[in-house]
Design a protein around this motif. Structure first.
Motif, PDB file in Angstrom:
ATOM      1  N   LEU A  32      20.113  52.152  44.544  1.00 26.34           N
ATOM      2  CA  LEU A  32      19.194  51.707  45.573  1.00 26.34           C
ATOM      3  C   LEU A  32      19.379  50.223  45.834  1.00 26.34           C
ATOM      4  CD1 LEU A  32      15.936  53.610  44.508  1.00 26.34           C
ATOM      5  CD2 LEU A  32      17.458  54.161  46.418  1.00 26.34           C
ATOM      6  N   PRO A  33      19.141  49.743  47.081  1.00 25.58           N
ATOM      7  CA  PRO A  33      19.353  48.327  47.400  1.00 25.58           C
ATOM      8  C   PRO A  33      18.568  47.407  46.464  1.00 25.58           C
ATOM      9  CG  PRO A  33      19.012  49.584  49.396  1.00 25.58           C
ATOM     10  CD  PRO A  33      18.714  50.523  48.255  1.00 25.58           C
ATOM     11  N   GLY A  34      19.196  46.346  46.055  1.00 26.85           N
ATOM     12  CA  GLY A  34      18.565  45.358  45.184  1.00 26.85           C
ATOM     13  C   GLY A  34      19.607  44.425  44.606  1.00 26.85           C
ATOM     14  N   ILE A  35      19.157  43.501  43.771  1.00 30.97           N
ATOM     15  CA  ILE A  35      20.038  42.548  43.101  1.00 30.97           C
ATOM     16  C   ILE A  35      19.674  42.518  41.627  1.00 30.97           C
ATOM     17  CG2 ILE A  35      20.821  40.149  42.963  1.00 30.97           C
ATOM     18  CD1 ILE A  35      20.120  39.771  45.846  1.00 30.97           C
ATOM     19  N   GLY A  36      20.658  42.565  40.789  1.00 30.46           N
ATOM     20  CA  GLY A  36      20.467  42.417  39.353  1.00 30.46           C
ATOM     21  C   GLY A  36      21.352  41.317  38.819  1.00 30.46           C
ATOM     22  N   ILE A  37      20.835  40.529  37.886  1.00 23.74           N
ATOM     23  CA  ILE A  37      21.592  39.418  37.298  1.00 23.74           C
ATOM     24  C   ILE A  37      21.681  39.634  35.801  1.00 23.74           C
ATOM     25  CG2 ILE A  37      21.706  36.923  36.960  1.00 23.74           C
ATOM     26  CD1 ILE A  37      20.180  36.531  39.517  1.00 23.74           C
ATOM     27  N   VAL A  38      22.916  39.619  35.273  1.00 25.85           N
ATOM     28  CA  VAL A  38      23.140  39.743  33.833  1.00 25.85           C
ATOM     29  C   VAL A  38      24.006  38.572  33.395  1.00 25.85           C
ATOM     30  CG1 VAL A  38      22.922  42.249  33.852  1.00 25.85           C
ATOM     31  CG2 VAL A  38      25.169  41.195  34.197  1.00 25.85           C
TER      32      VAL A  38
END
Length: 531
Positions: A32-38
């Motif tokens: 699903l649309p979104g942003i994740g930062i690792v």
């Protein structure tokens, strides 16, 4: 661009003044649309995903309707602050097919995003630019408001952009409001000839209104002489005397007789100053002066850090300058003792669970204290008789521990001035400018003598060199100091520090090597029997 492509933009992760390269990687995934930062981001950095999504929409560059994973490589390195926003936004836009990624990994991107896409200066920008140059990068992209600060670093090209749209335009090869600051411009700001011009031209660093001058010091000629010795060799100094003797005025005058910083020292001092929130408009050319209150904690003096990053203490902010501790005996003893290691090594090592940082701390320590709690011990004035018990005086003086006191090169006792006399007609006092010129000449002599060594001032000289073949003095000249060591009057550390002061006295006297006179005078200055 292929949907499976990984786009990379370069950034810098700061740990104190040191910087490590970080490559912000962005890729699309079937979620699903979104942003994740690792990649070990702190809270401010983890919140960048919201700033990036809103900012890109505001400048008309909508991200792909897919999930965008942002990886901060290397993943094991902790990252702090909002200075990665620009790199994250550009990598995400490249992964979304909105901007070419060809040059992103060769340009360091530094900047915090506002919600309207405007770029703001991140703390420590000058240190990050210096780190980028040291790591071999040739270009750095910074907010337009910080272009002057970035251009202070020679050898690296600055791309100044006002907002995210300008950054995208540069990477796309479009003609926008961005501008280039050539490295030749910044190099001229740091060349040694310019530094010498600044030393010779008092207009380059005019004294602010109300600034102290040594000409204002009355009746303390011996203490002023000790200031000159301390300044010439960058020796630590202790002033002990009753209230009203002029200790604070003497301390405030010490920075005024110090020479301007060398180009290398100027960059270090400027990098430390850049860790704050203010944008630098020019390099720091005068030695800094720090005067923390006696209620300051050990972390405030030495420095500390947590998950939000490293916070330099007063000893680091005073690097290549003066750290003045007024009412030194009022400081908690553990705070004073925490200075022992930085005074020896010139650095501060900060160890925490998730990071370790080393900060510069090559400072000149200046202590001022009363001789007892009431301040009147040893006073010659019958109206100011000391009311403290012997044990109270002993406890008060013991707050400055023996190991710390052993690291102080000059110990001066000052008395209250008993009378104010007019100077004879035509006679003038010694101004700070005159004393600074004398100190500068002495340091130049030391620099010439030490040109084949890694040291530049006498206070840096190790005992092995002082007692080695290059500088060993004949026993006939060191007999007084040798006897003091044999009787236990000085430690071996004190022996070496006395020799350092003797070399400084020789430089001030413009003689090639210290003799018995300089060694005896250095021993007197160390024992505090000058007054």
């Amino acid at each position: 661009m292929s949907e499976t492509a990984v786009c990379r933009a370069a950034a810098i992760a700061l740990s104190g003044l040191d910087g490590a390269p970080v490559f912000v990687e962005a890729a699309l995934s079937q979620q699903l649309p979104g942003i994740g930062i690792v990649g070990l981001p702190d809270t401010a950095l983890a919140e960048a995903k919201s700033r990036v999504r809103v900012a890109t929409e505001k400048v008309g560059l909508k991200l792909a309707d897919r999930f965008i994973l942002i990886n901060l490589a290397p993943a094991a390195l902790p990252k702090h602050g909002s200075g990665f926003d620009l790199a994250i936004a550009l990598a995400a836009l490249a992964a979304s097919g909105r901007v070419p990624a060809a040059r992103m990994s060769s340009v360091v991107h530094l900047g915090e995003l506002a919600l309207d896409g405007e770029l703001r200066r991140p703390p420590g920008l000058l240190s990050a630019v210096l780190a980028a140059r040291r790591l071999g990068f040739e270009r750095v992209m910074v907010p337009e408001s910080a272009a002057v600060e970035s251009s202070l670093v020679p050898g690296i090209e600055t791309i100044a952009v006002r907002d995210l749209a300008d950054a995208v335009a540069w990477h796309s090869g479009e003609d926008r409001a961005w501008r280039i600051v050539a490295p030749e411009t910044s190099a001229r700001r740091n060349e040694p000839a310019r530094a010498r011009d600044l030393q010779d031209d008092d207009r380059a660093h005019p004294a602010p209104d109300g600034a102290p001058d040594t000409v204002d010091i009355i009746g303390q000629d011996e203490a002023v002489d000790a200031l000159v010795v301390a300044a010439a060799g960058r020796h630590h100094l202790s002033l002990t005397g009753p209230p009203g003797a002029g200790k604070t005025l003497l301390a405030a005058c010490l920075p005024t007789i110090l020479p301007d910083l060398s180009p290398e020292e100027s960059l270090v001092a400027s990098s430390i100053a850049s860790l704050g929130s203010d944008t630098l408009r020019h390099l720091v050319v005068r030695p800094p002066f720090e005067q923390p209150h006696h209620t300051a904690s050990a972390i405030a003096i030495i420095g500390g850090g947590d998950g939000r990053g490293v916070r330099p203490g007063a000893v680091t902010r005073a690097c290549h300058g003066v750290l003045f501790l007024d009412e030194a005996a009022e400081y908690p003893r553990h705070v004073l003792d925490a200075l022992r290691q930085p005074l020896e090594s010139g650095t501060v090592d900060i160890h925490r669970a998730r990071f370790r940082a080393t900060l510069p701390a090559k400072t000149q320590l200046l202590l001022a204290s009363n001789p007892c709690p009431c301040g009147n011990a040893g006073s010659l004035d019958a109206a100011a008789e000391c009311t403290c018990t012997p044990i109270a005086r002993m406890r008060y003086r013991s707050r400055i521990s023996g190991p710390l006191s052993d690291r102080i090169d000059l110990k001066i006792e000052v008395r209250r001035v008993s009378s104010v006399q007019e100077r004879p007609a035509g006679a003038e006092g010694r101004t700070s400018a005159e004393l600074r010129a004398r100190v500068t000449r002495a340091r130049e002599r030391a620099a010439v003598r030490l040109r084949e060594t890694p040291w530049t001032v006498n206070s840096d000289l190790p005992g092995q060199w002082l007692r080695g073949p290059a500088a060993k003095l004949p026993r006939s000249e060191t007999v007084v100091l040798d006897r003091a060591l044999a009787l236990g009057a000085v430690t071996l550390r004190g022996y070496d520090r006395t020799l350092r002061v003797a070399w400084t006295l020789a430089d001030l006297s413009e003689v090639d090597r210290p003799g018995r006179r300089e060694i005896a005078q250095a021993l007197i200055l160390r024992e505090g029997n000058l007054a």
